[in-house]
Design a protein around this motif. Sequence first.
Motif, PDB file in Angstrom:
ATOM      1  N   ASP A  24       0.879  -1.202   0.037  1.00  0.00           N
ATOM      2  CA  ASP A  24      -0.037   0.037  -0.123  1.00  0.00           C
ATOM      3  C   ASP A  24       0.780   1.203   0.120  1.00  0.00           C
ATOM      4  O   ASP A  24       0.392   2.335  -0.284  1.00  0.00           O
ATOM      5  N   VAL A  34      -3.678   6.801  -3.992  1.00  0.00           N
ATOM      6  CA  VAL A  34      -4.430   5.862  -4.800  1.00  0.00           C
ATOM      7  C   VAL A  34      -5.029   5.047  -3.710  1.00  0.00           C
ATOM      8  O   VAL A  34      -6.484   4.559  -3.746  1.00  0.00           O
ATOM      9  N   VAL A  35      -4.423   4.433  -2.742  1.00  0.00           N
ATOM     10  CA  VAL A  35      -4.659   3.364  -1.650  1.00  0.00           C
ATOM     11  C   VAL A  35      -5.721   4.281  -1.052  1.00  0.00           C
ATOM     12  O   VAL A  35      -6.818   3.610  -0.576  1.00  0.00           O
ATOM     13  N   TYR A  36      -5.840   5.446  -0.468  1.00  0.00           N
ATOM     14  CA  TYR A  36      -6.603   5.982   0.155  1.00  0.00           C
ATOM     15  C   TYR A  36      -7.994   5.859  -0.412  1.00  0.00           C
ATOM     16  O   TYR A  36      -9.142   5.758   0.102  1.00  0.00           O
ATOM     17  N   ARG A  38      -9.149   3.986  -2.765  1.00  0.00           N
ATOM     18  CA  ARG A  38      -9.636   2.567  -2.765  1.00  0.00           C
ATOM     19  C   ARG A  38     -10.402   2.237  -1.474  1.00  0.00           C
ATOM     20  O   ARG A  38     -11.444   1.822  -1.387  1.00  0.00           O
ATOM     21  N   TRP A  39      -9.771   2.867  -0.328  1.00  0.00           N
ATOM     22  CA  TRP A  39     -10.233   2.552   0.932  1.00  0.00           C
ATOM     23  C   TRP A  39     -11.719   3.225   1.073  1.00  0.00           C
ATOM     24  O   TRP A  39     -12.694   2.747   1.819  1.00  0.00           O
ATOM     25  N   GLU A  41     -13.540   4.092  -1.442  1.00  0.00           N
ATOM     26  CA  GLU A  41     -14.670   3.501  -2.188  1.00  0.00           C
ATOM     27  C   GLU A  41     -14.980   2.117  -1.386  1.00  0.00           C
ATOM     28  O   GLU A  41     -16.302   1.686  -1.582  1.00  0.00           O
ATOM     29  N   ASP A  42     -14.180   1.298  -0.918  1.00  0.00           N
ATOM     30  CA  ASP A  42     -14.495  -0.029  -0.300  1.00  0.00           C
ATOM     31  C   ASP A  42     -15.523   0.553   0.996  1.00  0.00           C
ATOM     32  O   ASP A  42     -16.707  -0.433   0.936  1.00  0.00           O
TER      33      ASP A  42
END
Length: 160
Positions: A24, A34-36, A38-39, A41-42
């Motif tokens: 990550d 980008v990982v933030y 994704r989190w 959206e999850d």
Amino acid sequence: MELHDIRWDLPDPFTMTIEVREEDTDRLGHANNVVYVRWLEDISWAHIESLGMTWERHEATGRAMAITRTEIDYLVAANAGDRLVLGTWLTDFDGRFRSARQFQLVRPADGKTLVRAVSSHACVNLQTQRPARVPAEYGEILGGAVVAGGRGLDHIGPRD
């Protein structure tokens, strides 16, 4: 610090626990932007599904809420091995097309808020990808879940 000890921006968040993995992180050694996203959206999907707006319901109605804008304030870096708690709230619904959501990412180990974010969503027709009126059943779910006091649609951008 326990989950009930976290100083949330709004009451009763829907939460998700996150373990920051090595993959990550970026070249700077902290969680990649980008990982933030994704989190965010999850947790958005998990929250809305917990309220009854499952993917099966989206397919049956031919409608879904699509993100139209996200605003993220990165306050403190997250690093590999960190255990985080992400909270979210629905903070606005116009009764027709648009809704807003607020997020807060906290590291319980030190109680620090790492990220605050807001996003706006618009209902779209799944076949055409064009804006569409929210089905009545979505209106009941979204309208009933809005938390007062959050940053709503007026805060995060102009209305169409």
